[in-house]
Each structure stands twice: as structure tokens, then as C-alpha cells.
Design a protein around this motif. Structure first.
Motif, mmCIF file in Angstrom:
data_model
loop_
_atom_site.group_PDB
_atom_site.id
_atom_site.type_symbol
_atom_site.label_atom_id
_atom_site.label_comp_id
_atom_site.label_asym_id
_atom_site.label_seq_id
_atom_site.Cartn_x
_atom_site.Cartn_y
_atom_site.Cartn_z
ATOM 1 N N PRO A 1 53.677 36.410 -31.453
ATOM 2 C CA PRO A 1 52.328 36.849 -31.859
ATOM 3 C C PRO A 1 51.889 36.262 -33.198
ATOM 4 O O PRO A 1 50.689 35.977 -33.383
ATOM 5 N N PRO B 1 38.355 39.187 -20.310
ATOM 6 C CA PRO B 1 38.160 38.526 -21.622
ATOM 7 C C PRO B 1 38.509 37.038 -21.557
ATOM 8 O O PRO B 1 39.282 36.613 -20.701
ATOM 9 N N GLN C 1 47.242 46.601 -20.928
ATOM 10 C CA GLN C 1 47.073 46.866 -22.361
ATOM 11 C C GLN C 1 45.796 46.201 -22.893
ATOM 12 O O GLN C 1 45.019 46.802 -23.626
ATOM 13 N N ALA C 2 45.595 44.930 -22.537
ATOM 14 C CA ALA C 2 44.512 44.126 -23.126
ATOM 15 C C ALA C 2 43.236 44.141 -22.291
ATOM 16 O O ALA C 2 42.287 43.440 -22.616
ATOM 17 N N ARG C 3 43.203 44.923 -21.221
ATOM 18 C CA ARG C 3 42.048 44.957 -20.306
ATOM 19 C C ARG C 3 41.735 43.577 -19.746
ATOM 20 O O ARG C 3 40.577 43.152 -19.697
ATOM 21 N N ASP C 4 42.780 42.884 -19.343
ATOM 22 C CA ASP C 4 42.637 41.567 -18.741
ATOM 23 C C ASP C 4 43.079 41.679 -17.282
ATOM 24 O O ASP C 4 43.698 42.674 -16.881
ATOM 25 N N ASN D 1 45.135 50.632 -20.857
ATOM 26 C CA ASN D 1 43.705 50.722 -21.175
ATOM 27 C C ASN D 1 42.826 50.292 -20.014
ATOM 28 O O ASN D 1 41.608 50.326 -20.102
ATOM 29 N N SER E 1 49.129 40.086 -22.933
ATOM 30 C CA SER E 1 48.057 40.777 -23.659
ATOM 31 C C SER E 1 47.304 39.823 -24.576
ATOM 32 O O SER E 1 46.129 40.031 -24.869
ATOM 33 N N LEU E 2 47.961 38.762 -25.030
ATOM 34 C CA LEU E 2 47.318 37.792 -25.923
ATOM 35 C C LEU E 2 46.538 36.717 -25.155
ATOM 36 O O LEU E 2 45.912 35.850 -25.763
ATOM 37 N N GLY E 3 46.586 36.745 -23.830
ATOM 38 C CA GLY E 3 45.776 35.819 -23.036
ATOM 39 C C GLY E 3 46.349 34.418 -22.919
ATOM 40 O O GLY E 3 45.610 33.458 -22.683
ATOM 41 N N ARG F 1 59.855 42.409 -24.031
ATOM 42 C CA ARG F 1 58.746 42.682 -24.955
ATOM 43 C C ARG F 1 57.793 41.493 -25.039
ATOM 44 O O ARG F 1 56.598 41.645 -25.225
ATOM 45 N N ARG G 1 40.154 33.377 -22.247
ATOM 46 C CA ARG G 1 41.559 32.975 -22.409
ATOM 47 C C ARG G 1 41.807 32.494 -23.834
ATOM 48 O O ARG G 1 40.894 32.034 -24.517
ATOM 49 N N ALA H 1 53.609 40.967 -24.221
ATOM 50 C CA ALA H 1 52.860 40.519 -25.402
ATOM 51 C C ALA H 1 52.045 39.265 -25.087
ATOM 52 O O ALA H 1 50.858 39.185 -25.408
#
Lengths: 238, 238
Positions: B229, B72, B137-140, B2, B98-100, B91, B74, B95
Motif C-alpha cells: 500500500p 470506481p 471493502q472498496a465497493r468495487d 461496504n 481494494s486498491l484497484g 492480507r 482502476r 489489500a
């Protein structure tokens, strides 16, 4: 595999079960079970308990089964899940079974690729196998009921209201103004989780007409296999 | 993907970046970018913004880059993570990026198989590639800092106190009496997540001596790629 899952017809009236195939191999190669050893077992849709190895593992594995406890409590969650890419679905279905989700309806959506419907992952016996992996992981015996709907709009407009029942209805969507709500532990929930590209605004409007409240998980875009456990964790832990 | 993630040295003083390799292929084959189109981009460790396609995609892709927003916020979470099997680590690392998550220390534990240390997944450049997938993925743009420790006890006794810092320290363990606590959104957290077979009681005791409070996630045993997650969702959403 933390629980050996037996089919109801595999346990005889004498409490003896004889296994072959995948579970025999797993018992022999991974669990390395020995004669006389005790294993955790469960019967699909029924209780959990222990089994003592009477014979094998050789060509078969003979077990004496004692069922004495209920499976873990349900999460009280139903999911409307836009069909993920097959590789993701192979991870999401065991995950939702392990998390104790009650029902999943796999639906089409604007950003679901047509080719996904041809995937063998959507065959009922393949789905059942994936759910059993999740049950064995979480020591549960009750799989989520999984259905597939090829048309989003007729499903949402004609079926979803009755399907969702009395539960609180939520749809994660990045532009939503409210965050994840605090929900009483016993309140049933229905959560509509979009495809990797998200629901379209039109899809969210159709869901909103059926009483689904848009909620935001923050600015991070998560893969569906990460989003599903994160949302269930946020709504239902502990 | 993304967000197209650029390395700091890829953007020239004139704001032009020229790409080749994996990201060129992805731009051409998956995103199907066209001349004149605008893409979301970010520079590793720095801002996010947009890029206009000046030339290509052909043998290269020339972009004019405009950075105008911070990445984004943290999650404020550090993880002590028992080294999962290599397939799960592939994986889990995208993950957590993406979760920061801010920091991950991958540690040995009684139920971690010795062979995992020989996996190519633990090579620094492989880890970095997995983290970049999660950022895209998370635009970070800011990856977690990841370290590896081959000995659990010396790490916990000699390093962990300083490593964890002022954050609240939690260790999920099935026999814990308390559930997931409500934690103020700004409070930093350090969570110690065991291997698929769980921490041993001795390991939990060593962690408890360093101020880690055991918490229970309920009776279901979750795979690490589901547990991570779910725990982060429970502690940090919305």
C-alpha cells in the motif's frame, strides 16, 4: 527481525550484552546464529551497529556490541488515529513504527466500538511490544510515542492544537474536494485517520476548527491497515 | 463489507436476487438488515447500485437489485509480487483488490520459501475469496487477475516483457539511487515487489534487462503488507 533490538540497560560498560527469552529464541530458531557470527543490532532510543556472538546461543546469548551509526531518519509524521479493532491495531502499530512515525494518539470516535477500550492491545506494555516488532523490521531504534484518549471532543478542542504543533494538519475524508497535497519533505505533518466506518461529518468539523484540511483519497474505502501505509507513502515517499 | 457483492448468475431477469450462506449471515449478524431496507450492492465484473430487502433475512435474503453506476476507476497498476508467506498473502490480496490493482503475478524468488507453494492460500478459489473481500471493502466489482509462476527466471526472460506491456516498469530495491518518480495519473505502471528478504542483485539485474528501473523507498525495510500500500499510495494518490 532485521535488527536485534537491545534495551539500554542490557549493554554493559564493557560493551557486552547477554540475552535470554524471545530474542534468544529468535536468534537460535529463526536467525540460526552461530558462534563468531555478526548481527545487526540497535539500542532502543540510541544508535545501531553490529554485535559479534561471543557465546551461545545456548541458555543465553553473549554478544559484543559495537554501535556506530544513527538510526534511519524520521518520517516527520504524527497520527491522530481513531482506535481500530484490536486485530487491526496489532498490525497498524508495528506498521507505523516501521514507517518512522513520531507520535500516535489513539482516540475514541463515534464509530469506534466501546469494547475496544477493554482490549489488552491497549495496555502500555502490549503497545510497546508491537512497536518493537516494527523497529526490528525497519532497523530503527526510536519508537513512536503512543497515547490513548477516551474522549474525542475534549481532546480535539482542548489538547489537539498544542499537541499538533506547527505541522500541516490533514484529515482524509471521502467527500473532501482536494486530493493529497505535495508537501515539502521537511515539513512536519499531522494526519487524522478515522475508524473503518470513517469520521462523522461532525468529527471532521471539529478537526477543521483545529486547522485540519479535509483531503480525499478517491472513492475507494480502505481498511485502516491499508489506508495508513498508503497515506504515509503518498505524503512522504521518497 | 461496504458492498454486497453478487455473482452475475445470482440476479434474475426480474432483477431479484436470493442469497444464502456467508453473505446472508453477514447481512443478518453484522449489517442487521431489516425488511424494506436498502443496501449497496454490486455485480461482479459489472455495475454497482442498490438493493431493497423484499424478504428476510431468514433462511434466505430476497433482494430487488437496481444497478445504476460504474465501479470506481482502476489504479492502472500491475504487480509482479514475490510470493509472500501465506499469512501475509491473506492480507495482501484483499489489500490489492481494494486498491484497484489490475493484475498480479505471484512469482517465485530466491528468498521465497519452497513450502509456500504448498499453501492452500494459492488455490484459485481461495485467492478469489480473498479478492472478493477487498472488492466488498472498496465497493468495487472488478477483481485483479491473479496468476502464479513457479519459476522466476523463465517467467522474467520469456513472458514478462509481453505481460508488462506499455507500462512504466519499476522495481523497488534498497540500493537504488533514484527515489519514487512522479508518474502521470493515466500512465500504466508495472511494479515488481520482492519478498520480505528483498530481491537478490541477480534478480534485479534480470528485471532491469526487461526495462525495470530500480527505485529506492529509503533505508527502512518494510513488510510486504506495508510496502504494497505504501508504494501504491506513493505512485497513485490522489
Amino acid at each position: 527481525m532485521n535488527l536485534l533490538l537491545l534495551q539500554p540497560n542490557e549493554v554493559g560498560a564493557d560493551g557486552v550484552a547477554v540475552l535470554a527469552g524471545r530474542r534468544l529464541e529468535h536468534a537460535r530458531e529463526v536467525l540460526r546464529v552461530q558462534h563468531g557470527e555478526t548481527l545487526k543490532v540497535g539500542v532502543k532510543g540510541a544508535q545501531v551497529g553490529t554485535a559479534t556472538v561471543l557465546e551461545g546461543p545456548a541458555e543465553t546469548l553473549r554478544l559484543r556490541v559495537m554501535l556506530d551509526a544513527p538510526p534511519p531518519p524520521r518520517a516527520g509524521i504524527s497520527l491522530v488515529l481513531a482506535i481500530p479493532r484490536p486485530k487491526a491495531l496489532k498490525r497498524v502499530l508495528p506498521a507505523v513504527a516501521s514507517l518512522g512515525v513520531d507520535r500516535v494518539v489513539l482516540v475514541n470516535a463515534a464509530k469506534v466500538e466501546k469494547s475496544y477500550f477493554d482490549s489488552k492491545v491497549l495496555a502500555p506494555e502490549f503497545i510497546e511490544g508491537l512497536l518493537e516488532l516494527g523497529l526490528e523490521q525497519a532497523r530503527d531504534t526510536v519508537p513512536p510515542r503512543v497515547e490513548v484518549r477516551e474522549r474525542f471532543r475534549p481532546f480535539v478542542e482542548d489538547e489537539l492544537g498544542a499537541w499538533a504543533g506547527p505541522g500541516r494538519r490533514l484529515v482524509p475524508h471521502p467527500t473532501a474536494e482536494s486530493g493529497v497535497p505535495r508537501v515539502p519533505a521537511k515539513e512536519p505533518l499531522v494526519v487524522a485517520i478515522g475508524p473503518d466506518g470513517g469520521w462523522t461529518d461532525f468529527e471532521v468539523e471539529l478537526l477543521a476548527k483545529q486547522g485540519f484540511t479535509p483531503i480525499s483519497l478517491g472513492p475507494r474505502i480502505l481498511r485502516v491497515e491499508v489506508a495508513v501505509p498508503a497515506i504515509i507513502g503518498a505524503l512522504r515517499f521518497p
